[in-house]
Design a protein around this motif. Structure first.
Motif, PDB file in Angstrom:
ATOM      1  N   ILE A  68      44.742  39.679  46.254  1.00 33.34           N
ATOM      2  CA  ILE A  68      44.983  39.115  44.927  1.00 33.34           C
ATOM      3  C   ILE A  68      43.871  39.509  43.963  1.00 33.34           C
ATOM      4  N   MET A  69      42.622  39.443  44.430  1.00 31.79           N
ATOM      5  CA  MET A  69      41.494  39.807  43.571  1.00 31.79           C
ATOM      6  C   MET A  69      41.476  41.307  43.274  1.00 31.79           C
ATOM      7  N   LEU A  70      41.879  42.121  44.227  1.00 31.99           N
ATOM      8  CA  LEU A  70      41.954  43.557  43.979  1.00 31.99           C
ATOM      9  C   LEU A  70      43.024  43.867  42.939  1.00 31.99           C
ATOM     10  N   ILE A  71      44.164  43.212  43.034  1.00 31.16           N
ATOM     11  CA  ILE A  71      45.204  43.388  42.019  1.00 31.16           C
ATOM     12  C   ILE A  71      44.704  42.918  40.657  1.00 31.16           C
ATOM     13  N   ALA A  72      43.995  41.782  40.644  1.00 27.46           N
ATOM     14  CA  ALA A  72      43.442  41.271  39.387  1.00 27.46           C
ATOM     15  C   ALA A  72      42.458  42.273  38.786  1.00 27.46           C
ATOM     16  N   PHE A  73      41.632  42.902  39.625  1.00 27.15           N
ATOM     17  CA  PHE A  73      40.685  43.905  39.140  1.00 27.15           C
ATOM     18  C   PHE A  73      41.417  45.081  38.502  1.00 27.15           C
ATOM     19  N   LEU A  74      42.477  45.550  39.150  1.00 29.89           N
ATOM     20  CA  LEU A  74      43.245  46.672  38.606  1.00 29.89           C
ATOM     21  C   LEU A  74      43.896  46.293  37.278  1.00 29.89           C
ATOM     22  N   VAL A  75      44.414  45.053  37.191  1.00 29.66           N
ATOM     23  CA  VAL A  75      45.070  44.609  35.964  1.00 29.66           C
ATOM     24  C   VAL A  75      44.074  44.522  34.813  1.00 29.66           C
ATOM     25  N   VAL A  76      42.912  43.899  35.050  1.00 29.32           N
ATOM     26  CA  VAL A  76      41.943  43.763  33.950  1.00 29.32           C
ATOM     27  C   VAL A  76      41.341  45.119  33.580  1.00 29.32           C
ATOM     28  N   ARG A  77      41.248  46.009  34.548  1.00 32.85           N
ATOM     29  CA  ARG A  77      40.744  47.349  34.231  1.00 32.85           C
ATOM     30  C   ARG A  77      41.711  48.087  33.322  1.00 32.85           C
ATOM     31  N   VAL A  78      43.015  47.943  33.594  1.00 31.87           N
ATOM     32  CA  VAL A  78      44.022  48.592  32.751  1.00 31.87           C
ATOM     33  C   VAL A  78      44.074  47.940  31.370  1.00 31.87           C
ATOM     34  N   LEU A  79      44.049  46.602  31.340  1.00 28.03           N
ATOM     35  CA  LEU A  79      44.206  45.880  30.084  1.00 28.03           C
ATOM     36  C   LEU A  79      42.956  45.917  29.207  1.00 28.03           C
ATOM     37  N   PHE A  80      41.779  45.804  29.828  1.00 25.66           N
ATOM     38  CA  PHE A  80      40.547  45.658  29.060  1.00 25.66           C
ATOM     39  C   PHE A  80      39.586  46.830  29.227  1.00 25.66           C
ATOM     40  N   GLY A  81      39.759  47.600  30.292  1.00 26.43           N
ATOM     41  CA  GLY A  81      38.793  48.649  30.582  1.00 26.43           C
ATOM     42  C   GLY A  81      37.495  48.061  31.103  1.00 26.43           C
ATOM     43  N   LEU A  82      36.574  48.931  31.474  1.00 27.55           N
ATOM     44  CA  LEU A  82      35.253  48.508  31.941  1.00 27.55           C
ATOM     45  C   LEU A  82      34.212  48.995  30.949  1.00 27.55           C
ATOM     46  N   PRO A  83      33.204  48.204  30.654  1.00 28.72           N
ATOM     47  CA  PRO A  83      32.778  46.968  31.340  1.00 28.72           C
ATOM     48  C   PRO A  83      33.431  45.683  30.826  1.00 28.72           C
ATOM     49  N   TYR A  84      34.357  45.766  29.867  1.00 31.69           N
ATOM     50  CA  TYR A  84      34.957  44.541  29.335  1.00 31.69           C
ATOM     51  C   TYR A  84      35.655  43.728  30.427  1.00 31.69           C
TER      52      TYR A  84
END
Length: 222
Positions: free
Chosen positions: A129-145
């Motif tokens: 679940i956390m890995l999926i969440a990481f992928l989602v926030v990376r797509v939506l917000f990018g890093l480091p956001y």
């Protein structure tokens, strides 16, 4: 089989003692052991991750930005908690495989709600679940956001696990604690088709799945 008050096929075998420890879920001893989790396990696993994300976030942004982004991540978790509990956790496919999957994911907890080793999410389930969440926030917000958003999301998850354990095994003295416990136990023992928000019960009022007493009181107030 006894039918509970609901609008879908959720049944509880008459012979089940719902207050005793739950049975084995897997023949494999290691898998069964991994399905039983002490309440403190998520704290040991995810607190270092939260600290690391906080450090990365503060290196990239000011404190107010981190707090706002973290609050956004927390809000995303509460929606994940509500919809995950309402739909995947309570969806019961009519097939034998679907029945077995439902029991493994959530049915065992409803049959044995006070088993202290099955009240927080197993790491084997929470990590994907956390890995999926990481992928989602990376797509939506990018890093480091995405770092502070993910930090808030994981904080929300830990709050959910701790509140869930608390509602089953604590004797709260505060109004907030008593309310959380009462609403969640109503979900277990009165109507499992309502009260899906464990740590964030306000979403039940937003989406109309609050327990009937609260629903009537709200209608009377209007």
């Amino acid at each position: 089989m006894t039918q509970t008050k609901n609008n879908f096929d959720y049944t509880i075998p008459q012979h089940v003692d719902r207050l005793k420890a739950s049975p084995r879920l897997f023949e494999n001893a290691l898998l069964d052991k991994l399905s039983r989790v002490h309440w403190s396990t998520p704290l040991f696993v995810y607190t270092p991750v939260i600290i690391l994300l906080a450090v990365w976030s503060l290196q990239a942004f000011s404190l107010p930005v981190v707090l706002i982004a973290g609050a956004s991540g927390y809000l995303l978790w509460t929606l994940t908690e509500y919809f995950g509990h309402r739909f995947p956790f309570h969806y019961k496919h009519p097939s034998k495989f679907g029945e077995r999957l439902h029991f493994l994911i959530h049915g065992v907890h409803h049959d044995h709600p006070n088993d202290p080793l099955r009240l927080v999410m197993p790491v084997l389930l929470s990590i994907p679940i956390m890995l999926i969440a990481f992928l989602v926030v990376r797509v939506l917000f990018g890093l480091p956001y995405g770092y502070p958003v993910l930090m808030g999301f994981i904080i929300g998850y830990l709050a959910y696990d701790m509140v869930h354990y608390y509602t089953h095994h604590a004797h709260p003295t505060t109004r907030l604690g008593q309310t959380l416990r009462r609403l969640h136990l109503m979900h277990h023992f009165r109507d499992p088709t309502r009260g899906f928000g464990v740590s964030a019960p306000w979403w039940d009022y937003v989406f109309g799945t609050q327990h009937e007493k609260q629903k009537r009181e709200r209608a009377a107030a209007d």
